[in-house]
Structures are given as C-alpha cells and as structure tokens.
Design an enzyme around this catalytic site. Structure first.
Site, PDB file in Angstrom:
ATOM      1  N   ASP A   1       1.161  -7.690   2.284  1.00 32.18           N
ATOM      2  CA  ASP A   1       1.265  -6.248   2.017  1.00 32.18           C
ATOM      3  C   ASP A   1       2.734  -5.804   1.886  1.00 32.18           C
ATOM      4  OD1 ASP A   1       0.841  -3.551   1.775  1.00 32.18           O
ATOM      5  OD2 ASP A   1      -0.536  -3.403   3.465  1.00 32.18           O
TER       6      ASP A   1
ATOM      7  N   SER B   1       3.703   2.300   8.394  1.00 35.40           N
ATOM      8  CA  SER B   1       3.506   1.333   7.325  1.00 35.40           C
ATOM      9  C   SER B   1       4.841   1.076   6.648  1.00 35.40           C
ATOM     10  CB  SER B   1       2.524   1.874   6.296  1.00 35.40           C
ATOM     11  OG  SER B   1       1.252   1.922   6.854  1.00 35.40           O
TER      12      SER B   1
ATOM     13  N   HIS C   1       0.828  -1.220   0.000  1.00 33.37           N
ATOM     14  CA  HIS C   1       0.000   0.000   0.000  1.00 33.37           C
ATOM     15  C   HIS C   1       0.858   1.265   0.000  1.00 33.37           C
ATOM     16  CE1 HIS C   1       0.036  -0.058   4.552  1.00 33.37           C
ATOM     17  NE2 HIS C   1      -0.088   1.247   4.402  1.00 33.37           N
TER      18      HIS C   1
END
Ligand code: ASP
Length: 722
Positions: free
Chosen positions: A225, A657, A89
């Site tokens: 991810d 992230s 992402h």
C-alpha cells in the site's frame, strides 16, 4: 483566584503529573510536549534518539519530514529532492483521475522514469508543520467566567483570528488553531503548505490494493500500500502554484531508510496526523453508536456497495469511474462493522459505565467536585437521548445526500442559478457567468453512470424514507405523482430529470433563459435534493447547533472533571487531524482463543493467496517471476525472504495512513496503512493487548520500485542505512 485560572492551573499540573502514571502504547502525543508527556517512557521502551530529534523549532528535526498529505493522510519525505512516500489508498483518487481506458494506471501502475514525466495534481497540498505553540492563555485571555457559551465561542474565534494573523504576518506561512481536550487547551500550528505535488509512481492495484475489500482491515495482510509523489517549490525553495519552472523541493529533513527493517520487540514510532477519535465519549454515546448510528450507516453502505461492486465487475469503464468512490464507501463501512464487533466483545459500554460510576461516587463524596461536576454526567446523558432524532437526521443526510445517489448533489448545484434567475437584481452577464460555471461542473459526468446511480437510489431510498419518517416524522417525498411505490418513483425521477444525462444537461444549458429556472424547480432530482436540504438545514441543524453548543460546554467539563476526579487514568487529547506521535513495539497478537498472529508477512503469503479467478487476489506475472527466481537483491531479510507487512502496538487512526513508521534510531522502516480487524474499535476504546497497526515494510516498497517497476533511480535518491 479566579475560577478559570484555578482550572487552568489544575489542568496543566495534571497533564504533567499524569505523565508518570502512563502505561506504554495507548495515546497520541503532541510532539511539542513529548518530553514532559512521555519522553522517559519512550526511552525506557528503547528509543535511542532524543526527543529534540523528533521535534525542534531551532534546528531540523524529524517533524520536518512528516507531511500532511492532501489534508487527510500523512506522507514522508525520503530524499533531498522532495520525494514523498504515502499509501496507495491515499494517492488513489489522484491515480484514478489520471487513468483512462487507454492508460489505466489503477490497473497497470504508473512510473515516471524521469522528472519530466511526473504528473501534476491540481488542488493537492503537502503541508509541513513549522511550529506548534500552546496559545491557551492567549485564547482564554479576558474571558469572563460568566459569559454565555455563544459569547465564549465568539470571543474564542476572534482571538483565534488575531493570533493566526499575528503568527503569519510577514511570512508565507499559514496557521491554524485547534482545541484540545474539548476546549481545555488550544494549540497553534504554523505550517508551510506546498501546492505543486506531482505523481511519481504507483504500483498496480494488484499490488497496492492486493486483497481489496476482503483483506482491508485484516491481518495477515499482503498489500503493497504505497504510492510516490514529489513536492516542487519555486526558485527560492518556497511553495508555489504549479509551474514548469518549479524545482524539486529541498527539505530541511528527510528520513534515511533502514534496510534491516525491524523485528519482534523492536521500538516503533508512528509520526502523523490521526484524524478523529472519540476516546472520552460517555457510555450512552457508545451505546448510541453501537445500536443506532453505526447499524444505519452500515445498512446504507451495504446497499450501495452491492450495486457498485456488481457494476464494477461488469464493465471496465465503470470499474475506473467508480473505483475511488467504492473505496471511500467501503473503507468506513467495513471499519464500522469491525468496530461494533470489537466494542461488544470487549464490553466497551460496561467499561465506560464503570468509569462513570467511579466518577459519580467520587463526585458525591467531595463537596467541591459536587458543586462543579455534580450535574455534568446526568446532563450529558439527557442530551444524548434528546439528540437521537437529530443525530439520525444528520446520519442520513451524510449517507443518502453525500454518499448516496450523486444526482442529488449535482442537481442541487443548480440552486444558485435558480436564485439568480429569479432575482431582479442580477444582470444577464451574471446569469451567463453562472451558466458557464454549470457547464464547467459537467466534468461530473466523467465518473458517472445514471444507470448505476438509479440502482443506488432504488436501494437506499426506502431505507432513508422510513428512517426519516420514524425519527423525524419527515416526509421526503410529499407527492408521489403517478408512481405507486418508491421503485417506480425512482425510475420516473431518472427518466424525467434533466440531470441524469450529460446530453440533456448540455442541451438545457445551451438554451438557458432566465425563465428556465422553473424547469429546474420542477425537476424531480432537484426537488428531492431540496427536500433533503430542508430536512437537514431546517428540521435538524438549527436544533443540533443549540444542542452542540451546550454539549461543548458539558464535554469540556466532563473532560476536566475526569482528569480532576480520576487522575490515575491516562489522558491524551483525542485525534483532531493534528500532528501526533504514537509509540509501541513490533509485535503480533492473540485476537481470540486459540489464535496467535505473527508480527510479519512475506511474499510467500502473496503467492499463497493468489487466485487468478478472483480479481481481488490476482498476482502480476512479473511479481511471480521475481518470486520464482528469488530476485530479491538487497531487499531480502536475514532468511532470504521479502517481508511485506508487519504489525506493531502503535495507537493510530484514520489519517495516520501513509505515516512514517520509524525505528529507535530515527530511520524509516515502513508506512503505516491500516489496523487489524480487532483494532478498529480503537477510535473509541484502545486495548493495548490486541490493538495493532499494520505497516508496509519499507523493503517491500523499495523492492517493488526497483525490481518490479525498474524505477531504481528513485531508490538511488534515498539514503539507505544497513
Ligand atoms: N486504513 C485506515 C484508513 O484508511 C488507516 C487506519 O484507520 O488505521 O482509514
């Protein structure tokens, strides 16, 4: 002693004293002060490496492998050739920008089989922190206690400029200074910023985004991810603009990968750049966010997502065009819903309230406290109430103007051309140059559908219009023309605007003459954009600046006040996109009565969730085959299973992230990518019992690279430890 010196002293003493009273898990710690702050606690929790191995300016340390990715995410170096891992992402908009109907890398994945196939990404940066220095004394030097808040701010920015210039002179390094604890402390960050960062690999979205919005912010989770990039440097191993001659960057440090993974109770550390938390706001501000700000944002995004999701399901090109925008909108949308639920369920307002009561009682009982902090909380509360309409105006400026119908910002980009055309001091060459710039900005249409945009405006305009009227008595559309309602108004706007189609815009620009600025001024999309600009820049922002200036001082006092008056609480600085360490353990949690979540998931779960009829849960055929044949190689755990993700009690936030999740020995065990539904409240209130970050197991990353993508050469670049 001067008052300012007294506070500085109290402040630095308190930061040290508190270190011994800190409970584990909560907190995002500044690496350069980690030993004083929580070094002993980390060791007690099981960390085996020294804090020097985490952060040092004299020799290479783990900080040299932790890279700020594009300014918004984190990434980690994993090879001597600049190989960089981050989340799918985080790489998403880059992957999207390389995708076309013929080469749909979002859908099918992308793997460079050798370095010449790696894809450059204009504007993408990879920044490594060289040093963190406390410059509070330098920033505060010569500061008279009596200067106004404006003078203080000017003084500080001048000092900051000086210190940054001094810190970067004669080097290729960059630097920035950020305030901590609401301006009670200032730290300088010296960075090395690389700007040739190439895309190396990405799994298909059916792995990298498996579960899509349904699973986002949710545990149990089965998303791979991750995406892979490489940092390039010039012949001297220094940052350089993209060039074919650049070479893979040779880092000072890269992280070895632990093929044994981690298990329940094991120490974990997350090293990265958390973006923003509001862990010290008052109960009044929590209430405002719960009752007004978050519900408004949620309503606006629900409206646009209904349109975008439907459009993306209906057409392959729209699916590519709107993928990155959809993710940007839906990610925070879902987080705010979870955040509100968590804050209500865990009584955040009552908890903040009780801290405020203790504060007030102690302040009342102590004459010194009273003279310094006697009015702080009351003033903050008054401010919070008065600022409500302004906060709402800002909220809609972001949600409608920035995140809503894109025609508005595109139309507004013509404002410079209008101003230049009207002025008698601009030359024809200057106008030509501006027209050329506008031509270049037409790349905007690559990811744009006027039909979708119109539906977004239809859905959001009535909400925005009503709110601006209610809170600011502001009329967004002073003249409805022939339209009898907002729906009709929107239809006419798109039908008549130059900016709703690339053909019309092109035709307009080809024939552009100075006097044509009048057409722009009359354009309904341009007019609405200007009205939004007026709403924010005339009706809201000037007042907001005044309030915010006062608020800065109040929050600085509030923070210092709490640290002084209630010293037994934990105080770490709110996240502000600077490098932090947070530590905890691999562990599951009990989110609510009757539920007990395990700390990891496996490939079995991917198969359980598989649903060929639901695009969010499609499993690629090759992954199924690997599962059926149990072709797991060295990536399986002790039970012969492939672990996909795990949870741990690390206090993380957005911006974390892609952060490396590191074991007790300093090896990489995964990439942080999310928090659980019950943890989304942690940006305002962390709860060590239930807040968990979600990490993709590094073995899943390697398994997908090697077995699924046949890109084992990337694994070969890494150092694996067993
Ligand atoms: N998935 C999150 C994000 O994108 C990371 C987090 O906030 O924990 O912001």
């Amino acid at each position: 002693m001067k008052k300012s010196h007294y506070f500085k002293l109290v402040f630095s003493l308190l930061s040290i004293v508190f270190a011994f009273a800190l409970p584990a898990k909560e907190g995002m710690w500044i690496p350069s002060r980690i030993q004083q702050l929580v070094g002993d606690d980390m060791a007690a929790m099981g960390m085996k490496i020294s804090v020097e191995e985490l952060y040092s300016i004299n020799k290479s340390s783990i900080k040299d492998a932790v890279v700020h990715f594009g300014g918004g995410c984190t990434s980690v170096l994993v090879s001597g050739e600049g190989l960089l891992l981050t989340n799918h992402h985080c790489g998403y908009s880059r992957i999207q920008s390389h995708s076309t109907l013929e080469n749909d890398y979002l859908e099918d994945g992308f793997w460079a089989m050798n370095k010449s196939e790696e894809l450059p990404n204009e504007g993408l940066t990879a920044a490594i922190i060289k040093e963190i220095r406390d410059v509070t004394d330098l920033v505060m030097a010569d500061m008279d206690e009596l200067v106004s808040e404006e003078d203080r701010a000017k003084h500080i920015s001048a000092k900051i400029e000086e210190i940054v210039a001094e810190a970067t002179k004669d080097s290729h390094y960059e630097a920035y200074i950020k305030p901590f604890y609401f301006g009670n402390q200032y730290l300088l960050f010296i960075t090395e910023v690389f700007n040739d960062v190439r895309l190396v690999g990405a799994p298909p979205s059916s792995i990298g985004k498996f579960g899509f919005d349904t699973d986002n912010w949710v545990w149990p989770r089965h998303t791979g991810d991750f995406s892979v990039f490489r940092v390039y440097a010039n012949a001297e191993n220094k940052p350089a603009e993209y060039s074919e001659d650049n070479k893979p960057y040779q880092p000072l440090k890269y992280l070895p990968v632990n093929l044994n993974g981690a298990d329940k109770g094991d120490f974990t550390l997350v090293y990265g750049f958390p973006g923003r938390t509001d862990n010290y706001i008052t109960s009044a501000e929590v209430t405002k966010s719960l009752e007004v700000i978050n519900p408004q944002r949620i309503e606006m995004r629900r409206a646009s997502l209904a349109v975008i999701d439907q459009a993306m399901r209906s057409d392959k090109l729209l699916k590519i065009q709107y993928a990155a925008k959809q993710s940007r909108i839906s990610n925070a949308y879902k987080k705010w819903i979870g955040q509100n639920k968590g804050l209500i369920r865990h009584k955040a307002v009552a908890k903040r309230d009780s801290i405020e009561r203790v504060f007030t009682e102690r302040v009342k009982a102590n004459a010194d406290f009273k003279s310094t902090y006697g009015n702080t909380l009351a003033a903050l509360n008054k401010q919070s109430e008065e600022m409500l309409p302004l906060d709402v105006g800002r909220n809609y400026f972001i949600e409608f103007y920035y995140m809503g119908p894109e025609i508005l910002r595109f139309a507004e980009s013509f404002a410079t051309l209008v101003a230049a055309s009207k002025s008698d001091t601009t030359t024809d060459e200057q106008i030509e140059a501006l027209v050329k710039e506008q031509f270049e900005s037409m790349g905007f249409f690559k990811n744009y559908s006027a039909a979708v945009d119109e539906k977004i405006m239809k859905a959001q305009l009535p909400i925005t219009e009503a709110a601006l009227k209610k809170y600011l008595s502001f009329n967004l559309i002073p003249d409805m023309g022939k339209a009898s309602n907002l729906n009709e108004y929107t239809e006419m706007l798109y039908a008549n605007s130059i900016f709703s189609s690339s053909e019309r815009t092109r035709e307009f620009l080809v024939k552009y003459k100075r006097s044509a600025y009048k057409k722009i001024e009359k354009d309904p999309a341009f007019q609405m954009a200007m009205r939004m600009i007026e709403m924010y820049y005339v009706a809201v922002r000037p007042k907001l600046i005044i309030y915010n200036t006062a608020k800065e001082q109040l929050m600085r006092d509030w923070m210092k006040g709490m640290m002084t008056v209630i010293p037994e609480r934990t105080y770490y600085a709110d996240a502000n996109s600077t490098l932090r360490i947070t530590y905890g353990k691999v562990e599951g949690y009990e989110p609510f009565d009757g539920a007990n979540y395990m700390h990891y998931t496996t490939l079995e779960g991917v198969m359980e969730k598989e649903d060929a009829t639901n695009p969010e849960f499609v499993v690629p055929a090759k992954l199924k085959k690997l599962y059926e044949t149990k072709n797991y190689g060295r990536y399986a755990d002790q039970n012969g299973q492939i672990r996909v993700a795990f949870t741990a009690s690390n206090h993380t936030s957005g911006g974390n992230s892609g952060s490396p999740v590191i074991d007790a020995n300093g090896n990489l065990i995964g990439l942080n990518f999310d928090r659980t539904w019950e943890s989304t409240m942690s940006d305002i209130m962390f709860n060590a019992e239930i807040c968990r970050n979600i990490t993709v197991d590094i073995r899943y990353v390697l398994f997908i690279m090697d077995k699924y993508a046949d890109a084992g050469h990337l694994v070969d670049e890494m150092t694996l430890v067993e």
